[in-house]
Design a protein around this motif. Sequence first.
Motif, PDB file in Angstrom:
ATOM      1  N   PRO A 285       0.595  -1.354   0.108  1.00  9.67           N
ATOM      2  CA  PRO A 285       0.185   0.119  -0.215  1.00  9.67           C
ATOM      3  C   PRO A 285       0.818   1.526  -0.069  1.00  9.67           C
ATOM      4  O   PRO A 285       0.116   2.110  -0.505  1.00  9.67           O
ATOM      5  CB  PRO A 285      -1.021  -0.161   1.235  1.00  9.67           C
ATOM      6  CG  PRO A 285      -1.145  -1.433   1.652  1.00  9.67           C
ATOM      7  CD  PRO A 285       0.438  -2.242   0.737  1.00  9.67           C
ATOM      8  N   GLY A 286       1.718   1.179   0.493  1.00 11.40           N
ATOM      9  CA  GLY A 286       3.287   2.644   0.918  1.00 11.40           C
ATOM     10  C   GLY A 286       3.482   2.752  -0.389  1.00 11.40           C
ATOM     11  O   GLY A 286       3.429   4.061  -0.490  1.00 11.40           O
ATOM     12  N   CYS A 288       2.335   2.142  -3.812  1.00 11.01           N
ATOM     13  CA  CYS A 288       1.783   2.004  -4.856  1.00 11.01           C
ATOM     14  C   CYS A 288       1.103   3.441  -4.389  1.00 11.01           C
ATOM     15  O   CYS A 288       1.407   4.335  -5.035  1.00 11.01           O
ATOM     16  CB  CYS A 288       0.650   0.902  -4.482  1.00 11.01           C
ATOM     17  SG  CYS A 288       0.556   0.148  -5.253  1.00 11.01           S
ATOM     18  N   SER A 289       1.273   4.504  -2.875  1.00 11.84           N
ATOM     19  CA  SER A 289       0.280   5.537  -2.378  1.00 11.84           C
ATOM     20  C   SER A 289       2.084   6.177  -2.740  1.00 11.84           C
ATOM     21  O   SER A 289       1.362   7.421  -3.800  1.00 11.84           O
ATOM     22  CB  SER A 289       0.418   5.352  -0.665  1.00 11.84           C
ATOM     23  OG  SER A 289       0.259   7.211  -0.871  1.00 11.84           O
ATOM     24  N   ARG A 290       3.090   6.059  -2.830  1.00 16.26           N
ATOM     25  CA  ARG A 290       4.535   7.310  -3.083  1.00 16.26           C
ATOM     26  C   ARG A 290       4.531   6.698  -4.768  1.00 16.26           C
ATOM     27  O   ARG A 290       4.481   7.374  -5.300  1.00 16.26           O
ATOM     28  CB  ARG A 290       5.631   6.642  -2.558  1.00 16.26           C
ATOM     29  CG  ARG A 290       6.290   7.348  -2.808  1.00 16.26           C
ATOM     30  CD  ARG A 290       7.632   6.909  -1.283  1.00 16.26           C
ATOM     31  NE  ARG A 290       8.806   7.378  -1.839  1.00 16.26           N
ATOM     32  CZ  ARG A 290       9.771   7.837  -1.443  1.00 16.26           C
ATOM     33  NH1 ARG A 290      10.216   7.070  -0.302  1.00 16.26           N
ATOM     34  NH2 ARG A 290      11.008   8.523  -1.446  1.00 16.26           N
ATOM     35  N   PRO A 292       2.560   5.412  -7.919  1.00 21.62           N
ATOM     36  CA  PRO A 292       1.019   5.944  -8.615  1.00 21.62           C
ATOM     37  C   PRO A 292       1.024   4.264  -9.657  1.00 21.62           C
ATOM     38  O   PRO A 292       0.172   3.850  -9.865  1.00 21.62           O
ATOM     39  CB  PRO A 292       0.708   6.579  -8.687  1.00 21.62           C
ATOM     40  CG  PRO A 292       1.515   7.929  -8.029  1.00 21.62           C
ATOM     41  CD  PRO A 292       2.746   7.421  -8.048  1.00 21.62           C
ATOM     42  N   ARG A 318      -8.410  -3.372  -2.724  1.00 20.74           N
ATOM     43  CA  ARG A 318      -7.845  -2.597  -2.903  1.00 20.74           C
ATOM     44  C   ARG A 318      -6.880  -3.226  -3.883  1.00 20.74           C
ATOM     45  O   ARG A 318      -6.733  -2.416  -5.514  1.00 20.74           O
ATOM     46  CB  ARG A 318      -7.392  -1.933  -2.290  1.00 20.74           C
ATOM     47  CG  ARG A 318      -8.159  -1.078  -1.670  1.00 20.74           C
ATOM     48  CD  ARG A 318      -7.411   0.264  -0.568  1.00 20.74           C
ATOM     49  NE  ARG A 318      -7.103  -0.375   0.937  1.00 20.74           N
ATOM     50  CZ  ARG A 318      -5.604   0.116   1.377  1.00 20.74           C
ATOM     51  NH1 ARG A 318      -5.659   1.860   1.161  1.00 20.74           N
ATOM     52  NH2 ARG A 318      -5.594  -0.291   2.009  1.00 20.74           N
TER      53      ARG A 318
END
Length: 320
Positions: A285-286, A288-290, A292, A318
């Motif tokens: 998650p981290g 993919c957030s940082r 995109p 997600r």
Amino acid sequence: MDGRCKPDATVGPGDRLLAAPSRSALGTRGVRGKPSSTPKAVRVAIVTPYFGTPSHPAGGVGSHYAQLVRRLAPLVESIDLVVPAVADIPDSEKAALAPNVTFHWLPMGAIKRADPASAPARASLGDRFRRSSYNLSLNARVLRELRRLQRTVGFDIVETTNYNYPCLFYSLVPGARPIVTRVSTTMRQLRTTESGKSDTAPRLIDYLEVSAIRRSAALVTHTRRHAREISGFLRVDESQFRIIPHGIDIPSAPAPYPSDEKFSLLFVGHLIHRKGIDTLLECVPGLCSRFPNLVIRIAGRDDDGNEKRSFRRTSAGRYA
């Protein structure tokens, strides 16, 4: 992405036996008793219960030793490859080895059922005893073969693995050659990191494995983190480990990661806790957030599907 690991040593898989121990530890005379200062004169015995071939990959350890033999052969005088295993490899695969590599199969078929690799997760007392006997029998056969080779053709150094501690008996023999042990996952780690496997290894196996590692002239492992993790219960200084990373060489100055185009991160391996897959999944998650545009691909065997189910549950759907 931050946190890329750099190797702690600059030697490659084929160089490590020539780097440790030094020639002074091996003596001053080379092949057939003639003085020699060139690495080419070194004669190596490699002892491993796992040797990977096209017909029998034999897991990560088997793949490692197949690559080591291939890379090391051009650098040394000779390699005597001693493989105590249930099955021999085909003659065609022996013929594909380098001309200076001699394959010695030590048949272990008489105690095939006691092979620790095929034992159930929670073994009976009788099976645990048979698996201990398997390792001791393997050691006895390796001892006889190494003494025969040392007497007939001679070798300067022994490379081996901690799995089944195949050179423990040989290390106790007066006049034994220096032993380099590559330390992978130990039995103690297997007992403490894999769920439901607290009694797969008798304490005797743990004790003998640690004893074999401590009797080695040199130790090799694949990461500094692993050396730090195992040095405590092995009661050896972390600095005694030579770090030889797996995989490809990491560039000293990697190019910047793209910020506006799609790029991929690939994980290939057995999807179990001790391979670090749980840590990678926690980071998804981290990451993919940082980033995109990052695409993470994971390939490997998930024996019971636990890792996939756990990830889908915690990520709330997600991620695919």
